[in-house]
Design an enzyme around this catalytic site. Structure first.
Site, short mmCIF file in Angstrom:
data_model
loop_
_atom_site.label_atom_id
_atom_site.label_comp_id
_atom_site.label_asym_id
_atom_site.label_seq_id
_atom_site.Cartn_x
_atom_site.Cartn_y
_atom_site.Cartn_z
N CYS A 76 -74.16 -113.91 -41.96
CA CYS A 76 -72.95 -113.11 -42.15
C CYS A 76 -71.68 -113.83 -41.72
O CYS A 76 -70.57 -113.38 -42.02
CB CYS A 76 -73.07 -111.78 -41.40
N ASN A 81 -72.69 -103.27 -46.03
CA ASN A 81 -72.66 -104.59 -45.38
C ASN A 81 -73.17 -105.63 -46.38
O ASN A 81 -74.36 -105.65 -46.71
CB ASN A 81 -73.55 -104.55 -44.13
N HIS A 108 -66.17 -108.92 -39.99
CA HIS A 108 -67.38 -108.75 -40.79
C HIS A 108 -67.74 -107.27 -40.83
O HIS A 108 -67.81 -106.60 -39.81
CB HIS A 108 -68.52 -109.56 -40.18
#
Length: 350
Positions: A111, A283, A253
């Site tokens: 990520c 996500n 993020h």
């Protein structure tokens, strides 16, 4: 001083929308429960037969169009869900964009991939190895979700975003001002896909088919994510010579809403300055920061000269932050689109 300057950005999400009420019945979740735990109302999942390369190609085409279809010398793809273990996706992508012959390679930092890719692109431009870099972050996490694991299933989604960066000077609109990067390999089992790699091939008896699904120890990850992103963000602010009050827009993020809130409070940057779209797209891993930025740009929420702070955290463990000045961009397209058929080579049977 030479640095990377952003001159184009765009995102792409697959057309299939999965609202909380459409999640598998066996997960025993409802809309209120999912929103309370994650802040997510819906997410995008690819249709059968659609892979990471399809999304990367669409996002890249859109970003290049925003930048005016410039000549690109290097292509970097950040992903933890590549179409195949080998070769890298970037050469495949470059060729299909008509950029065959350009330097092309992948970055694997989960990520944190976009921030690591941004630092890599900045170094390539500063070194003189390239005049322009196309940076693409793309994930199809829905292919890694264990059908029995609702904790990951409610959160993770699919999407891609791309940025075009040119060589320029610090202080001009679009310029990247500072970076901070870090890792901690002693915590590598907190977020992982245990199987599917060379270790499984070397020790087949130690692995099960379900080891090819995503695994995460959520409570521990929460603490590490909040701590690492907040520390990294404060560090990059020092490198940039900014205070938290100087930050016009903060984009972390898009892990889940509770993490975003906790990180923002620790820096601190007021909630009204946060850039977020997790409620609508979930996500999307390495793609989450550029997707949120492209989404905000398309809605007119980002203005030239604004000071933008980015921070991310992912498997590895990895984390990183960046500070940049937002550029003057032409109209950025909306995220939604339709994936046309593109031939993506299938991985050979092992």
């Amino acid at each position: 001083m030479t640095t990377a300057v952003l001159e184009g950005i765009a995102g792409f999400v697959p057309p299939r929308t999965v609202a909380n009420g459409e999640l598998p019945v066996g997960w025993c979740v409802d809309d209120a429960w999912v929103r309370r735990r994650s802040g997510i109302g819906e997410r995008r999942w690819v249709a059968p037969g659609v892979a990471t390369g399809h999304l990367a190609l669409e996002a890249a085409r859109k970003a290049l169009s925003v930048a005016g279809l410039p000549l690109v010398d290097a292509v970097i793809v950040a992903t933890s869900t590549p179409d195949r273990p080998m070769p890298a996706m970037a050469p495949w992508l470059a060729t299909r964009l008509g950029l065959g012959g350009a330097a092309a390679w992948d970055v694997s930092a989960a990520c944190t991939g976009f921030v690591y890719g941004l630092a890599t692109a900045s170094g390539v431009l500063a070194s003189g190895c390239a005049d322009r870099v196309l940076l693409v972050a793309a994930e199809v996490y829905s292919t890694l979700i264990d059908p029995q694991d609702r904790s990951a299933g409610i959160v993770f989604a699919d999407g891609a975003a791309a940025a075009v960066l040119r060589r320029g000077g610090k202080g001009e609109p679009g310029s990247v001002v500072a970076f901070d990067l870090g890792s901690d390999g002693s915590q590598d089992t907190l977020i992982q896909v245990p199987g599917g790699g060379a270790l499984e091939r070397a020790r087949r008896d130690d692995y099960r088919p379900e080891d090819r699904y995503f695994r995460m120890r959520g409570r521990e990850v929460f603490q590490h994510a909040v701590t690492r992103m907040a520390q990294s963000a404060r560090t990059v602010l020092k490198h940039a010579g900014w205070s938290a009050e100087d930050v016009d827009r903060f984009c972390a993020h898009q892990a889940n809403a509770r993490i975003l809130s906790a990180v923002g409070a620790r820096i601190p940057v007021p909630a009204h300055r946060h850039v977020t779209n997790i409620e609508r797209v979930g996500n999307t891993g390495s793609a989450s920061i550029p997707l949120a930025l492209a989404d905000a740009a398309a809605r007119g929420e980002l203005r030239s000269g604004q000071r933008v702070l980015l921070t991310a955290f992912g498997a590895g463990l990895t984390w990183g932050s960046a500070a940049l000045l937002w550029p003057e961009l032409p109209s950025v397209p909306q995220l939604d689109g339709v994936v046309p058929p593109v031939a993506v080579p299938a991985a050979p049977a092992v």
